[in-house]
Design a protein around this motif. Structure first.
Motif, PDB file in Angstrom:
ATOM      1  N   PHE A  34       0.831  -1.213   0.000  1.00  0.00           N
ATOM      2  CA  PHE A  34       0.000   0.000   0.000  1.00  0.00           C
ATOM      3  C   PHE A  34       0.864   1.261   0.000  1.00  0.00           C
ATOM      4  CE2 PHE A  34      -3.432  -2.872   1.463  1.00  0.00           C
ATOM      5  CZ  PHE A  34      -4.408  -2.491   0.547  1.00  0.00           C
ATOM      6  N   ALA A  35       2.062   1.146   0.559  1.00  0.00           N
ATOM      7  CA  ALA A  35       2.964   2.305   0.550  1.00  0.00           C
ATOM      8  C   ALA A  35       3.317   2.694  -0.882  1.00  0.00           C
ATOM      9  CB  ALA A  35       4.223   1.985   1.336  1.00  0.00           C
ATOM     10  N   VAL A  37       1.243   2.940  -3.287  1.00  0.00           N
ATOM     11  CA  VAL A  37       0.148   3.652  -3.956  1.00  0.00           C
ATOM     12  C   VAL A  37       0.489   5.113  -4.242  1.00  0.00           C
ATOM     13  CG1 VAL A  37      -2.285   4.339  -3.799  1.00  0.00           C
ATOM     14  CG2 VAL A  37      -1.597   2.069  -3.047  1.00  0.00           C
ATOM     15  N   PRO A  38       0.869   5.901  -3.210  1.00  0.00           N
ATOM     16  CA  PRO A  38       1.190   7.302  -3.527  1.00  0.00           C
ATOM     17  C   PRO A  38       2.462   7.435  -4.355  1.00  0.00           C
ATOM     18  CG  PRO A  38       1.602   6.848  -1.201  1.00  0.00           C
ATOM     19  CD  PRO A  38       0.973   5.636  -1.761  1.00  0.00           C
ATOM     20  N   THR A  40       3.140   5.944  -6.988  1.00  0.00           N
ATOM     21  CA  THR A  40       2.845   5.867  -8.426  1.00  0.00           C
ATOM     22  C   THR A  40       2.912   7.258  -9.053  1.00  0.00           C
ATOM     23  OG1 THR A  40       0.510   5.975  -7.868  1.00  0.00           O
ATOM     24  CG2 THR A  40       1.388   3.795  -8.353  1.00  0.00           C
ATOM     25  N   VAL A  47      -4.025   9.786 -10.277  1.00  0.00           N
ATOM     26  CA  VAL A  47      -4.495   9.270  -8.990  1.00  0.00           C
ATOM     27  C   VAL A  47      -5.447   8.090  -9.190  1.00  0.00           C
ATOM     28  CG1 VAL A  47      -5.818   9.861  -6.924  1.00  0.00           C
ATOM     29  CG2 VAL A  47      -4.175  11.475  -7.828  1.00  0.00           C
ATOM     30  N   SER A  50      -3.683   4.885  -9.423  1.00  0.00           N
ATOM     31  CA  SER A  50      -3.132   4.421  -8.141  1.00  0.00           C
ATOM     32  C   SER A  50      -4.236   3.846  -7.251  1.00  0.00           C
ATOM     33  CB  SER A  50      -2.401   5.561  -7.430  1.00  0.00           C
ATOM     34  OG  SER A  50      -3.313   6.536  -7.037  1.00  0.00           O
ATOM     35  N   VAL A  51      -5.426   4.442  -7.306  1.00  0.00           N
ATOM     36  CA  VAL A  51      -6.534   3.927  -6.475  1.00  0.00           C
ATOM     37  C   VAL A  51      -6.953   2.538  -6.981  1.00  0.00           C
ATOM     38  CG1 VAL A  51      -8.853   4.365  -5.569  1.00  0.00           C
ATOM     39  CG2 VAL A  51      -7.309   6.262  -5.953  1.00  0.00           C
ATOM     40  N   CYS A  54      -4.603   0.154  -5.683  1.00  0.00           N
ATOM     41  CA  CYS A  54      -4.906  -0.046  -4.259  1.00  0.00           C
ATOM     42  C   CYS A  54      -6.049  -1.062  -4.096  1.00  0.00           C
ATOM     43  CB  CYS A  54      -5.285   1.308  -3.677  1.00  0.00           C
ATOM     44  SG  CYS A  54      -5.750   1.274  -1.981  1.00  0.00           S
TER      45      CYS A  54
END
Lengths: 85, 730
Positions: A34-35, A37-38, A40, A47, A50-51, A54
Motif C-alpha cells: 500500500f505504501a 500507492v502514492p 505511483t 491518482v 493508483s486507487v 490499491c
C-alpha cells in the motif's frame, strides 16, 4: 502414497498460513504494497490509476484472508488452540 | 432530476421501520420459544458490519472523489486486524462469559480491579467521543432525506419536524427492542437480526449503485476506464492522494478502534452466541467490507465525470440515480444509507445507555442516600438515558451543520477512541498493567487528543481564535497544537497519533510499574492473561470446607439485595436461579467455599443490571457476609493468589532451586554411601582381627583341654604303675 504425500504437503502449507509469524508477515507485506500507492505519482500515473492499484491489492488481501481462515479451520481441529490451552 | 414527495418518503420509511419491527419481534418471539435465529455464524458476521455506518456508506464516495485512496485505510485496517481475531476475540468472549461483561466500559472496569472509577472515566470519555459520531449518522439521514425530497442536500427549517419524527421512531425502536425489560444478558437477538438484514440492504444498495454507474451510465468496465482516460484532467483537478503517513495513521486509528467502539464490542463480544462463529467472521467480514467499499471508486469517478459538484461527493451515490431517472435505485440507496445510519445509532445507543446507566447513574444512586429509592427504576432511567443521548446528538448535529468540524467528526471520534487502545491490549496481554496505569494513560491520551486534534477543529469552525493555531497559546510557538514541540514535518493526523501514543503508552507503563495492584486486581489480571487456559479452583482446605453457614439467612439477604433493583417476582426468580446454579437448592447449611460460589453468582447476575463494580458494592453493603466470613474469604484469596501468581519465570526459578537441592541431596547421599563403605571395610578388618584373636583363644583353650587330658592320662598311668610296684615289693 502420492496422495498421502500431497496431502501432508498441503497440510504443511495450511499450517504455515495459520502461524502467527506468517500473519505478521502478511501485514508487513500488505502495508509495504500500500505504501507503493502514492509512489505511483513519481511515475506520473494519475491518482485514479493508483486507487485502482490499491483496490487490486485489497482484493488479493481478502483472498489471502480467506486462505488463512480456511487454514485455521482445516488444520485447527484437535489442536489446543480450539479448546482450552 | 427526480424528487419524491416528503409524504411518500415518510410513508415508505415508516413501512420500512415497521418491517424491521416485525423482524425483530418475530426473532424475539422465537427466542422466547427456545429457537435463537441469530445463533448462526453468517448472522453474527453480518451484524458485525454495524462497523460500516452511514458515514462510510455515503462518505467513502466523497473521500474517494477528493482524497483518492484514503477511504481504503479504515477498511483495509479492519481487514488486516481480522487476521488476529481468532486469538483476540476469543479472549474477549471468554472474559465476557466469566465476568458477565456487558459492555466495553465493563471490560475495563472488571480488568482493572472492578473499579467504579475506571468504569465512570471510560464511559465519560466514550460519551465525549461518540455523541458527535451519532450526530454524524443523524446528519447523514437528514441530508439524504432532504436531497431525495427537495434535490437540495441542506435540510430546510420546515424539515425539522420530519427529522424529529425520525428521531422519535429511532428512540421507540431502541426502547422497544433494547430496553423493553431489564435483561440479564444484555443481548438483543431481535436487534441483531435487524442489523444483519440492514447490512444485506447496505451491500445490495452499494453494489447496485456501482453496477448502475458501470453498466447503465457507461458501457461496462472497458468503456468506463476509457471515459476516465478522456476526463483525466477534470479528475486530476479534484482528486489527490494523501501522503502515506496520513493513510497509515488513519489505518492505525481504525484498526485499533474496530473492537473498541461500544457498538463493535457489543456486536462482536456481547451478542456472540458461539465462539466458533469467529472462524466464519475472519473471512466473511473482510469480504463484506470489500463489497461495501470498492464500488465507491466507480461511483466517485462517475460523479466527477458527470460534472457534479465535488462538494456533494458524499451524496453521489444518491445523486447519480436521481439525475439519471432511476427512482427505484435512488430509493434503494436511500434505504441502504438509512439502514447504515440506523443500525449504528441503535446499537451505539444500547451500548452507551447501558454504560451510562451502570457507571455514571447507578453509582450516584448507590452513594446518595436520598436517591436510593430510584434503584427500582433502573429500566425507566435507561429510557431517559436513550432519549437524552439521541436528543444530545440531534442538538449537536444542528450545532455543527455546515461547520468545518462536520467533516472531521468521524476521524475525531476514531482518534478519541484510539486512546483506550494501550489499556485495552495491556488488559489482555500484560499482567502488570494496572488501574493507575490505565487511568493515567487514558487521561494523558485524551488530553493529547483534545489539544492536538479537537482544538484545531474548533478553531477552524471559528469557535476559538485562529491565533491559537498560528502562534500557539500565549504566543509560545512550541505549543502550537498542530506542531507541538516544533514538529512541522508531519500531517495533523500523524502528529496526533505520535503525540498521543507517546504520552498514552508512556503514562500507562510508568503508572503500572510505579503502583502495585491490589489482591483482587492481581487475581483478575492473571485470569485475563490466561483466559484461554483452564481455571484454577479454590484450594480445598478444611477451613474452607467446614459446613457451618446457615443458608436460609443468606437467601433472605440475597433476596433483599435483588429487591432493591428489580421487582419481587424477578428477585425471587433470580434467587432461585442462584441456588440452582450453585447446586444449593434444599440445603440447610453450606460451607465457606459454597458461600463464595454463591456470592460470585449473585454478583454476576446483579452485574448484568448495574455493572460489576456496583454489584460488588451492593452485595457487600447488603450484609451477605459476616465479619468472620469476610476474614475467611480474605485468607482464601491470599491462598489462591499464592497458587495462581506463579509466572513462568517464577516457575523456572522454582524448578532450578529444586534441581539444585536434588543435586545436593544426591551428593550427600554419595558421601554417606562412601562413608558407610569405609566403615564396613574397617568393621570387616576388625572382625577378622577379632576372629583371629578368637581363634587363638579357642585354640589355646582346646590345647589346654588336650594338655589337661594328657596330664590326666599321665597321672593315671603313674598311679597304675605305683600300684603295680606295691603288689610286687611286700
Amino acid at each position: 502414497m502420492d496422495k498421502l504425500l500431497q496431502k501432508s504437503f498441503v497440510q504443511k502449507i495450511l499450517s504455515l498460513f495459520r502461524n502467527d509469524a506468517f500473519k505478521w508477515l502478511i501485514v508487513f507485506i500488505a502495508l509495504l504494497l500500500f505504501a507503493g500507492v502514492p509512489l505511483t505519482a513519481l511515475h506520473e500515473q494519475p491518482v485514479y490509476v493508483s486507487v485502482l492499484y490499491c483496490l487490486f491489492i485489497w482484493a488479493i488481501l481478502v483472498i489471502v484472508l480467506a486462505l488463512v481462515a480456511y487454514a485455521e479451520r482445516e488444520t485447527g481441529n484437535g489442536d489446543n488452540r480450539n479448546n482450552d490451552e | 432530476m427526480i424528487t419524491f414527495s416528503p409524504l411518500t418518503i415518510f410513508i415508505v420509511s415508516v413501512l420500512y421501520l415497521a418491517l424491521m419491527f416485525g423482524v425483530a419481534y418475530f426473532v424475539e418471539r422465537k427466542v422466547a420459544r427456545g429457537i435463537n435465529l441469530t445463533n448462526h455464524a453468517v448472522v453474527y458476521t453480518f451484524a458485525l458490519l454495524v462497523y460500516a455506518t452511514g458515514w462510510s456508506f455515503y462518505g467513502n464516495v466523497g473521500l474517494t472523489a477528493t482524497t483518492g485512496y484514503l477511504f481504503t485505510a479504515p477498511l483495509v485496517g479492519v481487514t488486516l486486524f481480522s487476521l488476529f481475531w481468532w486469538s483476540i476475540l476469543r479472549r474477549l468472549i471468554r472474559a465476557r462469559n466469566e465476568y458477565n461483561i456487558t459492555n466495553i466500559a465493563g471490560f475495563f472496569e472488571v480488568r482493572y480491579g472492578k473499579s467504579e472509577f475506571v468504569g465512570a472515566l471510560i464511559t465519560s470519555f466514550f460519551l465525549v467521543a461518540l455523541i458527535p459520531y451519532i450526530a454524524l449518522q443523524l446528519i447523514a439521514m437528514f441530508r439524504s432525506y432532504a436531497l431525495l425530497t427537495t434535490g437540495n442536500a441542506v435540510p430546510g427549517t420546515d424539515e425539522e419536524m420530519i427529522n424529529l419524527g425520525i428521531l422519535a421512531l429511532t428512540f421507540f425502536f431502541v426502547v422497544m427492542f433494547g430496553f423493553r425489560h431489564l435483561d440479564q444478558s444484555e443481548r438483543h437477538p431481535g436487534i441483531m437480526m435487524v442489523v444483519a438484514i440492514q447490512t444485506a440492504i447496505k451491500a445490495v444498495a452499494t453494489l447496485a449503485a456501482g453496477f448502475f454507474v458501470l453498466f447503465v451510465l457507461y458501457g461496462g468496465f472497458g468503456d468506463f476506464m476509457k471515459q476516465v482516460g478522456i476526463h483525466q484532467s477534470i479528475i486530476a483537478a479534484v482528486q489527490t492522494n494523501p501522503p502515506y503517513a496520513m493513510w497509515f495513521s488513519f489505518l492505525i486509528f481504525s484498526v485499533c478502534t474496530s473492537l473498541l467502539l461500544p457498538r463493535q464490542f457489543h456486536a462482536a463480544v456481547v451478542e456472540n452466541n458461539n465462539e466458533q462463529h469467529v472462524r466464519t467472521a475472519i473471512w466473511l467480514f473482510p469480504l463484506l467490507i470489500f463489497v461495501l467499499g470498492f464500488p465507491a471508486y466507480f461511483i466517485a469517478l462517475g460523479g466527477i465525470m458527470g460534472g457534479h459538484d465535488v462538494r456533494l461527493g458524499d451524496l453521489y451515490m444518491l445523486l447519480l440515480p436521481m439525475k439519471n431517472d432511476a427512482p427505484a435505485l435512488a430509493l434503494l440507496v436511500f434505504f441502504g444509507g438509512l439502514s447504515a445510519s440506523l443500525s449504528m445509532v441503535i446499537v451505539s445507543s444500547i451500548a452507551l445507555t447501558t454504560m451510562t446507566s451502570n457507571y455514571l447513574i447507578v453509582p450516584i444512586i448507590e452513594r446518595v442516600s436520598s436517591f436510593n429509592g430510584l434503584r427500582k427504576y433502573t429500566l425507566q432511567i435507561r429510557w431517559a438515558v436513550v432519549g437524552a443521548l439521541l436528543y444530545a446528538s440531534y442538538r449537536f448535529a444542528l450545532l455543527v451543520k455546515g461547520e468545518f468540524i462536520l467533516v472531521k467528526i468521524g476521524i475525531l471520534s476514531f482518534a478519541a477512541v484510539f486512546q483506550f487502545v494501550p489499556a485495552f491490549f495491556g488488559a489482555l496481554f500484560w499482567k502488570r498493567g494496572n488501574m493507575y496505569g490505565a487511568v493515567l494513560g487514558i487521561t494523558a491520551g485524551f488530553a493529547a487528543w483534545g489539544y492536538t486534534m479537537l482544538l484545531p477543529a474548533l478553531v477552524r469552525s471559528n469557535w476559538l481564535p485562529a491565533a491559537l493555531l498560528t502562534d500557539g497559546p500565549f504566543g509560545i510557538a512550541l505549543l502550537r497544537p498542530e506542531h507541538l514541540l516544533g514538529i512541522t514535518s508531519l500531517d495533523p493526523l500523524t502528529h496526533t497519533l505520535l503525540v498521543s501514543v507517546v504520552l498514552n503508552v508512556g503514562c500507562y507503563v510508568i503508572g503500572s510499574l510505579l503502583f502495585e495492584q491490589g489482591e483482587e486486581e492481581k487475581h483478575i489480571a492473571y485470569r485475563f492473561i490466561n483466559i484461554l487456559k483452564k481455571k484454577i479452583d479454590f484450594p480445598e482446605e478444611p477451613e474452607f470446607q467446614n459446613i457451618s453457614i446457615l443458608l436460609n439467612e443468606k437467601i433472605t439477604r440475597m433476596t433483599q439485595i435483588y429487591k432493591q433493583y428489580v421487582g419481587e417476582e424477578e428477585s425471587a426468580i433470580l434467587t432461585r436461579e442462584c441456588l440452582e446454579e450453585t447446586y444449593l437448592t434444599g440445603k440447610e447449611y453450606i460451607t465457606n467455599y459454597e458461600l463464595l460460589s454463591l456470592n460470585n453468582v449473585i454478583e454476576k447476575k446483579l452485574a448484568k443490571y448495574i455493572g460489576n463494580a456496583a454489584a460488588k458494592e451492593s452485595v457487600i453493603h447488603g450484609g451477605l457476609f459476616t465479619q468472620k466470613e469476610m476474614a475467611t474469604f480474605s485468607r482464601m484469596y491470599s491462598r489462591m493468589s499464592g497458587v495462581t501468581e506463579l509466572s513462568p519465570e517464577d516457575l523456572k526459578q522454582k524448578i532450578a532451586t529444586q534441581t539444585q537441592m536434588e543435586r545436593m541431596l544426591k551428593e550427600e547421599s554419595e558421601q554417606l554411601e562412601s562413608a558407610v563403605a569405609d566403615r564396613t571395610k574397617k568393621l570387616k578388618e576388625v572382625n577378622a582381627e577379632l576372629k583371629e584373636i578368637n581363634d587363638v583363644a579357642i585354640n589355646r583353650e582346646l590345647r589346654m583341654i588336650e594338655l589337661k587330658e594328657t596330664i590326666k592320662k599321665l597321672e593315671s598311668q603313674i598311679e597304675e604303675s605305683k600300684q603295680k610296684q606295691g603288689t610286687v615289693t611286700p
